[in-house]
Write a protein that holds these residues in place. Structure first.
Motif, PDB file in Angstrom:
ATOM      1  N   LYS A  17      68.694  46.612  50.166  1.00 28.78           N
ATOM      2  CA  LYS A  17      70.040  46.136  49.810  1.00 28.78           C
ATOM      3  C   LYS A  17      69.962  44.726  49.232  1.00 28.78           C
ATOM      4  CE  LYS A  17      72.494  48.853  53.269  1.00 28.78           C
ATOM      5  NZ  LYS A  17      73.733  49.423  52.810  1.00 28.78           N
ATOM      6  N   MET A  21      70.927  43.104  45.604  1.00 32.46           N
ATOM      7  CA  MET A  21      71.720  41.885  45.416  1.00 32.46           C
ATOM      8  C   MET A  21      71.045  40.958  44.413  1.00 32.46           C
ATOM      9  SD  MET A  21      73.047  40.883  49.225  1.00 32.46           S
ATOM     10  CE  MET A  21      73.891  42.047  50.265  1.00 32.46           C
ATOM     11  N   TRP A  70      70.215  38.423  57.856  1.00 32.87           N
ATOM     12  CA  TRP A  70      71.064  39.604  57.803  1.00 32.87           C
ATOM     13  C   TRP A  70      71.878  39.668  59.089  1.00 32.87           C
ATOM     14  CZ3 TRP A  70      72.086  42.544  53.783  1.00 32.87           C
ATOM     15  CH2 TRP A  70      72.797  43.718  54.007  1.00 32.87           C
ATOM     16  N   PRO A  71      73.143  40.058  59.048  1.00 30.01           N
ATOM     17  CA  PRO A  71      73.863  40.665  57.935  1.00 30.01           C
ATOM     18  C   PRO A  71      74.582  39.623  57.082  1.00 30.01           C
ATOM     19  CG  PRO A  71      75.165  40.897  59.928  1.00 30.01           C
ATOM     20  CD  PRO A  71      73.881  40.193  60.319  1.00 30.01           C
ATOM     21  N   PHE A  72      74.645  39.908  55.787  1.00 28.45           N
ATOM     22  CA  PHE A  72      75.437  39.112  54.852  1.00 28.45           C
ATOM     23  C   PHE A  72      75.849  40.006  53.700  1.00 28.45           C
ATOM     24  CE2 PHE A  72      70.899  38.230  54.232  1.00 28.45           C
ATOM     25  CZ  PHE A  72      70.695  38.587  52.907  1.00 28.45           C
ATOM     26  N   ASP A  73      76.965  39.629  53.077  1.00 27.96           N
ATOM     27  CA  ASP A  73      77.444  40.398  51.940  1.00 27.96           C
ATOM     28  C   ASP A  73      77.052  39.692  50.648  1.00 27.96           C
ATOM     29  OD1 ASP A  73      79.208  38.240  51.703  1.00 27.96           O
ATOM     30  OD2 ASP A  73      80.953  39.390  52.351  1.00 27.96           O
ATOM     31  N   TYR A  74      77.405  40.303  49.539  1.00 24.50           N
ATOM     32  CA  TYR A  74      76.987  39.760  48.253  1.00 24.50           C
ATOM     33  C   TYR A  74      77.591  38.384  47.988  1.00 24.50           C
ATOM     34  CZ  TYR A  74      75.954  39.351  43.315  1.00 24.50           C
ATOM     35  OH  TYR A  74      75.499  38.893  42.107  1.00 24.50           O
ATOM     36  N   THR A  75      78.827  38.173  48.382  1.00 23.87           N
ATOM     37  CA  THR A  75      79.465  36.872  48.166  1.00 23.87           C
ATOM     38  C   THR A  75      78.741  35.785  48.947  1.00 23.87           C
ATOM     39  OG1 THR A  75      81.606  37.919  47.774  1.00 23.87           O
ATOM     40  CG2 THR A  75      81.622  35.581  48.371  1.00 23.87           C
ATOM     41  N   THR A  76      78.420  36.060  50.194  1.00 20.23           N
ATOM     42  CA  THR A  76      77.674  35.091  51.008  1.00 20.23           C
ATOM     43  C   THR A  76      76.309  34.831  50.390  1.00 20.23           C
ATOM     44  OG1 THR A  76      78.823  35.863  52.987  1.00 20.23           O
ATOM     45  CG2 THR A  76      76.772  34.642  53.327  1.00 20.23           C
ATOM     46  N   PHE A  77      75.646  35.879  49.946  1.00 19.83           N
ATOM     47  CA  PHE A  77      74.345  35.778  49.280  1.00 19.83           C
ATOM     48  C   PHE A  77      74.431  34.854  48.066  1.00 19.83           C
ATOM     49  CE2 PHE A  77      71.828  37.546  45.739  1.00 19.83           C
ATOM     50  CZ  PHE A  77      70.535  37.460  46.245  1.00 19.83           C
TER      51      PHE A  77
END
Length: 83
Positions: A17, A21, A70-77
């Protein structure tokens, strides 16, 4: 240029995942980035494997030592990556 270490290992579906990203980020930025990514398989270093084995994927900014676990979403990334 800043260096990002991507701690991963073979068969890690969460790591895949994060690879997606990175691909999306590179595509959105036309591969115009100001950092390089070193992919590090934690199995290659016993100390690092002990440190991250239950936490991967982990990103680490080599210059600042900041980590994103992890966990993180695309915006956080995206927001975590160097400007």
């Amino acid at each position: 240029m800043q260096k990002i270490i991507f701690y991963t290992t073979f068969g890690c579906h969460l790591c895949e995942k994060v690879e997606q990203m990175f691909s999306q980020f590179f595509y959105e930025n036309n591969n115009q980035i100001n950092f390089e990514v070193d992919v590090f398989d934690i199995i290659d270093d016993e100390k690092i494997m002990q440190q991250y084995r239950t936490e991967i994927p982990v990103l680490k900014n080599k210059n600042t030592n900041q980590e994103l676990h992890w966990p993180f979403d695309y915006t956080t990334f995206k927001n975590w990556l160097p400007d």
